[in-house]
Design a protein around this motif. Structure first.
Motif, short mmCIF file in Angstrom:
data_model
loop_
_atom_site.label_atom_id
_atom_site.label_comp_id
_atom_site.label_asym_id
_atom_site.label_seq_id
_atom_site.Cartn_x
_atom_site.Cartn_y
_atom_site.Cartn_z
N GLY A 171 -68.83 -45.95 17.58
CA GLY A 171 -69.31 -46.42 16.28
C GLY A 171 -70.15 -47.67 16.42
N TRP A 172 -71.05 -47.67 17.42
CA TRP A 172 -71.79 -48.88 17.75
C TRP A 172 -72.70 -49.34 16.62
CZ3 TRP A 172 -71.86 -53.14 20.18
CH2 TRP A 172 -73.05 -53.85 20.37
N GLU A 173 -73.35 -48.43 15.93
CA GLU A 173 -74.28 -48.83 14.88
C GLU A 173 -73.56 -49.66 13.81
OE1 GLU A 173 -77.33 -46.76 11.61
OE2 GLU A 173 -76.50 -45.57 13.27
N GLN A 174 -72.39 -49.22 13.40
CA GLN A 174 -71.60 -49.95 12.42
C GLN A 174 -71.06 -51.25 13.02
OE1 GLN A 174 -67.74 -48.39 11.97
NE2 GLN A 174 -67.32 -49.35 9.97
N PHE A 175 -70.59 -51.17 14.27
CA PHE A 175 -69.98 -52.32 14.92
C PHE A 175 -71.03 -53.42 15.15
CE2 PHE A 175 -67.96 -54.84 18.18
CZ PHE A 175 -66.61 -54.71 17.93
N ARG A 176 -72.25 -53.02 15.50
CA ARG A 176 -73.30 -53.99 15.79
C ARG A 176 -73.61 -54.85 14.57
NH1 ARG A 176 -78.41 -55.47 15.85
NH2 ARG A 176 -79.45 -55.96 17.84
N LYS A 177 -73.60 -54.26 13.38
CA LYS A 177 -73.86 -55.02 12.16
C LYS A 177 -72.83 -56.13 11.98
CE LYS A 177 -75.99 -51.08 9.77
NZ LYS A 177 -75.84 -50.12 8.65
#
Length: 385
Positions: free
Chosen positions: A74-80
């Motif tokens: 879930g990198w896209e969400q985690f990156r935010k």
């Protein structure tokens, strides 16, 4: 089945956080803190009368494997969440380093730490007083050691997993007994990004990786039982073949299979300095740290550690491996004497070697001594420390 994901929320944290124990060990180098605490947990959670088996792998993800991991994580969400402003108003250096490395497409370094011969993280989802699982995941950093069988489930040992990640997160797959007393896989993860602000909204410092549940009328994150096997492969938590022994095309180092209780941890963006996963020197650094702290446990048959570099594997041997000595400490002289004493080959009082016994290497082997039985018992009790 709901797909596990990170749940970032305003309000109270996913677990109690207290880093006083970590600060107490601040004088130790990062590799020492991490492996000392991780391995001690495994030893403490070993099943009665058996050693803890540990396999440590450094994995550099690239290409499709890297992309599959980041998607499953879930990198896209985690990156935010990593980019949100904290109380201090700036990102920690490690977090900036991780963002730059991942965004640029560099290899993603993971630590995979697997133990078997342990009980696994079993028990109730929420109540740490009756649950090994809840004690580990929901009271991280609270060093309240009670009964002996829970000694490895409290305190700073629960903090090191995320403290050695540049993105302050880790995932765990534990194989343990479920409510029906049957072995089953259980997936969960934790992160502690500190208090952050999204406009006027204040976000809790911690978050869990799992599925959403309602607890006492409020949303909470629960673990996932029997997670999808493809998901586990993508997260590098699935089964791995036995590593090839160095210098051999066929021999392998035995390691308990996944049909036994135990836990696999994966730490993404793992950092203990500059690491090259293909370098023997970096894997040897890990082996030296382990030998320094755990040569008594290895000699006493309480612990067996395999280092797997992907290019091969070897078992940490503090008795014979000359590579484990350095300018700070050489475990071999101490380990040889202890091993010989446990095998009945040396008299600890006189220091003289005697005829070897046929008994196996176990704690309960009596030590031959020229003094009284009372003194012998005293020496044996010291070996138990």
């Amino acid at each position: 089945m709901n797909k596990p994901t990170w749940h970032f929320r305003a309000g109270s944290a996913e677990y109690t956080a207290d880093d006083a124990g970590v600060r107490a060990l601040a004088g130790l180098a990062a590799p020492d803190i991490f492996f000392r605490e991780a391995l001690q947990n495994s030893i403490d959670e070993a099943t009665s009368g058996n050693p803890a088996f540990v396999r440590i792998s450094l994995i550099a993800l690239k290409g499709q494997e890297r992309e599959k991991f980041l998607k499953a994580f879930g990198w896209e969400q985690f990156r935010k969440q990593l980019q949100l402003q904290g109380i201090a108003g700036e990102q920690p250096p490690g977090r900036r380093r991780a963002l730059k490395a991942i965004d640029s497409g560099e290899d993603l370094l993971l630590l995979r730490y697997e133990d078997r011969g342990t009980r696994g993280l079993f028990g109730d989802e929420w109540n740490p007083r009756i649950s090994n699982f809840a004690s580990f995941f929901r009271t991280a950093g609270v060093g309240v050691k009670r009964e002996a069988n829970r000694a490895g489930s409290h305190g700073i040992g629960k903090q090191v997993w995320q403290s050695q990640s540049d993105i302050h997160a880790f995932l765990a797959l534990t194989r343990c007994n479920n409510a029906k007393d049957q072995l089953e896989n259980r997936l969960y993860g934790l992160t502690n990004l500190g208090t952050r602000f999204e406009g006027p909204k204040k976000l809790a410092p911690t978050a869990g990786f799992g599925i959403e549940k309602i607890l006492d009328g409020s949303p909470a994150t629960a673990s996932v039982w029997s997670p999808d096997r493809e998901l586990l492969r993508d997260l590098q938590l699935g089964d791995r073949s036995a590593p090839q022994e160095r210098g051999s095309k066929s021999a392998t180092i035995a390691f308990p299979d996944s049909s036994k209780p135990g836990t696999v941890f994966v730490v993404p963006a793992f950092q203990i300095g500059e690491i090259d996963t293909d370098s023997d020197d970096d894997h040897l650094l890990i082996a030296k740290v382990i030998a320094k702290w755990f040569w008594p446990a290895i000699c006493m048959n309480r612990l067996q550690v395999v280092i797997d570099s992907g290019r091969g594997a070897y078992e940490v041997d503090p008795v014979n491996d000359e590579r484990l000595s350095d300018s700070d400490f050489d475990p071999r002289p101490h380990a040889r004497v202890l091993k010989a004493a446990l095998e009945g080959q040396v008299n600890l009082v006189t220091g003289k070697f005697e005829a070897p016994k046929k008994a196996p290497l176990r704690w309960e082997i009596p030590i031959k001594a020229s003094r009284s039985e009372e003194h012998t018992s005293e020496l044996q009790s010291r070996l138990h420390l």
